[in-house]
Design an enzyme around this catalytic site. Structure first.
Site, PDB file in Angstrom:
ATOM      1  N   HIS A 108      42.502  24.077  -2.860  1.00  0.00           N
ATOM      2  CA  HIS A 108      43.311  25.363  -2.631  1.00  0.00           C
ATOM      3  C   HIS A 108      42.757  26.663  -2.896  1.00  0.00           C
ATOM      4  CE1 HIS A 108      46.271  22.061  -3.699  1.00  0.00           C
ATOM      5  NE2 HIS A 108      45.945  22.078  -4.888  1.00  0.00           N
ATOM      6  N   SER A 153      26.440  40.788  18.384  1.00  0.00           N
ATOM      7  CA  SER A 153      27.639  41.785  18.986  1.00  0.00           C
ATOM      8  C   SER A 153      26.691  42.973  19.693  1.00  0.00           C
ATOM      9  CB  SER A 153      28.038  42.462  17.348  1.00  0.00           C
ATOM     10  OG  SER A 153      28.944  43.480  17.951  1.00  0.00           O
TER      11      SER A 153
END
Length: 449
Positions: free
Chosen positions: A152, A275
């Site tokens: 979780h 980028s």
């Protein structure tokens, strides 16, 4: 557009896989089936042996006028008939009479498409095998590499990276078994004619189908109906299930390569730019390519299920979609498996960062070990309640977990300081992680023996 491409697509060796996706490959596959059909028909006496020989000799791409095929396509408006017409012209006059004898278009096109998919499948499985070997080496190398196991999204119990890899191996071995078992249902020859009951050829037609299957190293359909679509859907489904494991690996790399985790990273090649505006970026290009193509592949499965039930003995609205879906599926899967093989071969594991991360909670990750050590003294439920109380004090009051343990009378009365330190040591509580990592790795290598 079918598969989703990025700069990595140009740098990975596909070992000829993508050549199967070309128009030329598709036309040649049609010709291969026509040649196998003529040869088989001659063997059972349906057409003259001389005609079959001449047909087979001319079922080569270099004997076919592709420009004329394109011209006829525009004139006729049928995707396959132009190839037949050009093949008839390539043959001598007598042999040309027996081209495409006793079968219908989809008999050839579907069989040929599945022949191409079979060739793709063989390449795919070789990449899957290579990926399994990459993972087996990772599992052995990192069978003792300590890290935080997470459930979780939160720290659960300590594991090793080799154990995490063993889960991926386990799933991939199942995928290989599932895909191999389905081969006899998927890679089939369909020569039953317009509705699949051998109207034009009778019992000899069934013999022809068997011979064509033998020649192409495929399997004859028991009922060669154009309405039987579920087995192609089965293959797409198997591709999806295979993709989910690669997707899982990619998601783990994508997330745990972020600065917050820093546990793994893709191999970096000098000069790679992430980028146009952020010079510092080094992006997980392999992982994101797997994720994107896998998600697109899952969508293909849905439309395949919608058209499986279409009624009657044939329906072009169904097989148009199936042809497109099957083609899109293998093109997407190619991009996934190429990236997965390179990713698993070149992945960088940061043991130091994994060690730092597993210690972020200063021993809280070992709470189950502490609880189990108290069970004999207190019983399961009281032990759980006591450890829960101590863990919540550490978490919500900002107290050192070790200090909380040492100040608890039950702990102090039952454990020495050295034993408490061991209770808090994640490396002392990894269960059978190393054993499972070794077992799954050796299972992979044993397949080659």
């Amino acid at each position: 557009m079918r598969a989703l491409y990025d700069s990595k697509s140009k740098t990975i060796d596909d070992k000829g896989m993508k050549a199967l996706f070309t128009h030329e490959a598709r036309v040649q596959s049609w010709l291969d089936v026509e040649a196998a059909l003529a040869t088989a028909q001659a063997k059972v006496g349906i057409i003259p042996a001389s005609a079959a020989k001449n047909i087979a000799e001319n079922c080569q791409l270099n004997r076919i006028d592709l420009a004329e095929v394109e011209r006829l396509l525009r004139e006729i408006g049928h995707g396959f008939v132009p190839v037949i017409k050009v093949l008839v012209k390539a043959c001598d006059e007598e042999s040309g009479k027996y081209v495409h004898y006793g079968v219908t278009t989809q008999n050839i096109q579907q069989t040929a498409h599945l022949l191409l998919v079979k060739q793709f499948h063989q390449q795919l499985m070789s990449f899957v095998d290579a990926t399994l070997e990459n993972l087996a080496r990772l599992a052995l190398q990192h069978k003792d590499t300590l890290m935080a196991g997470r459930t979780h999204g939160k720290h659960a119990l300590p594991i090793t990276y080799g154990y995490k890899v063993s889960v991926w191996i386990y799933e991939l071995l199942g995928a290989v078994e599932r895909m191999q078992e389905a081969e006899k249902r998927v890679f089939t020859v369909m020569m039953g004619g317009a509705v699949g009951a051998f109207h034009a050829t009778g019992e000899p037609g069934r013999q022809v189908q068997d011979l064509v299957a033998e020649a192409l190293d495929m399997h004859p359909m028991r009922v060669p109906s154009r309405n039987a679509r579920v087995y192609r859907a089965e293959y797409i489904s198997n591709l999806c299930l295979l993709a989910t494991t690669f997707h899982k690996i990619a998601e783990e790399v994508y997330q745990t390569s972020s600065e917050e985790f820093g546990e793994v990273s893709e191999a970096f090649a000098k000069g790679t730019v992430g980028s146009s505006t952020m010079p510092q970026k080094v992006n997980p290009k392999l992982a994101k390519g797997i994720i994107a193509n896998a998600q697109r592949l899952y969508a293909v499965m849905t439309s395949s299920l919608y058209v499986c039930p279409r009624p009657f003995e044939a329906d072009s609205s169904a097989y148009f979609i199936f042809d497109a879906n099957l083609q899109e599926s293998i093109e997407l899967m190619a991009e996934i498996v190429l990236r997965a093989e390179e990713l698993t071969r070149t992945l960088i594991v940061d043991k130091t960062r994994m060690q730092q991360n597993v210690m972020l909670t200063h021993g809280l990750i070992n709470s189950e070990k502490i609880m189990m050590s108290l069970v004999e003294r207190l019983g399961k439920d009281p032990a759980h309640e006591l450890v829960y109380t101590m863990a919540m004090r550490s978490t919500h009051e900002g107290l050192d977990y070790g200090s909380v343990l040492r100040n608890e009378p039950v702990i102090r009365d039952n454990f020495t300081d050295d034993e408490i330190r061991e209770l808090l040591d994640p490396a002392a509580y990894t269960g059978l992680c190393a054993v499972l990592a070794e077992e799954l790795a050796h299972t992979v290598f044993a397949r080659k023996e």
